[in-house]
Design an enzyme around this catalytic site. Sequence first.
Site, PDB file in Angstrom:
ATOM      1  N   ASP A   1     -13.250  -4.310  -2.523  1.00 18.71           N
ATOM      2  CA  ASP A   1     -13.159  -4.157  -1.070  1.00 18.71           C
ATOM      3  C   ASP A   1     -14.497  -4.569  -0.463  1.00 18.71           C
ATOM      4  OD1 ASP A   1     -10.608  -3.159  -1.393  1.00 18.71           O
ATOM      5  OD2 ASP A   1     -11.273  -1.066  -1.419  1.00 18.71           O
TER       6      ASP A   1
ATOM      7  N   ASP B   1       0.855  -1.182   0.000  1.00 15.55           N
ATOM      8  CA  ASP B   1       0.000   0.000   0.000  1.00 15.55           C
ATOM      9  C   ASP B   1       0.894   1.235   0.000  1.00 15.55           C
ATOM     10  OD1 ASP B   1      -2.291  -1.543   0.079  1.00 15.55           O
ATOM     11  OD2 ASP B   1      -2.482  -1.434   2.259  1.00 15.55           O
TER      12      ASP B   1
END
Length: 258
Positions: free
Chosen positions: A130, A11
């Site tokens: 997600d 990330d």
Amino acid sequence: MLAKRIIPCLDIHNGQVIKGMQFRNHKVIGDIVPMAQRYAKEGADELVFYDITASSEGRVVDKSWIARVAEVIDIPFCVAGGIKSVAQAGEVISFGADKISINSPALNDPYLISRLADRFGVQCIVASIDTWYDIQLDRYQVNQYTGDENRTKVTNWQTLDWVQEVQKLGAGEIVLNMMNQDGVCRGYDLQQLRLVRQTCHVPLIASGGAGTMQHFQEALINAEVDGVLAASVFHKNIINILELKKFLAREGVEIRLC
């Protein structure tokens, strides 16, 4: 049988690798290029880079580090972050990325997936989803703009419906980011993975929850996913990728050993 893939996830925020828990409380882990080199040397099959706030901030992923990564690793890598057009995707690929991952922009413009697949081929287009399990409603819901906890929102899409939709639109692969399990290291959500596997006819990558080598094994064997994505256990040196691959091979998983 195709070999299963081990995929470290990095990330990215402000040019550095970060990691949070359940998509919140992120902390800086290290620098992008050295970490990419490390994972490639350890035997990763692929890398995934998420610029986690690009979509919520209305910008496109910074391409300068993409070129630097491409210069130092020899394994495929996928990039995500605010890509909303064929032109933007083309720029990211021209800097060295092998795949484009689309998440929040596709929820605003689903046919973006089709346009990208038509231009670059389905093998280059990954739908990143997600998903959050809502206990009160007893269902899996797709979330958007999850890189910024102040802007995260629940969409009207239930996860299984969106999985079917992105396949129809041309996604060549799906990464299922299970938010409830993210960073907790208690194992992947096998129940959700099995449900998705029943309706997913493209490669399926499990993301969120790995804490032990057995967790990888369970997802690959019991949920029949095509690859496993993880961050915390690799970033914190809890699990070495080569040792993980040796363990999986002993357990009968088809895996590439370096």
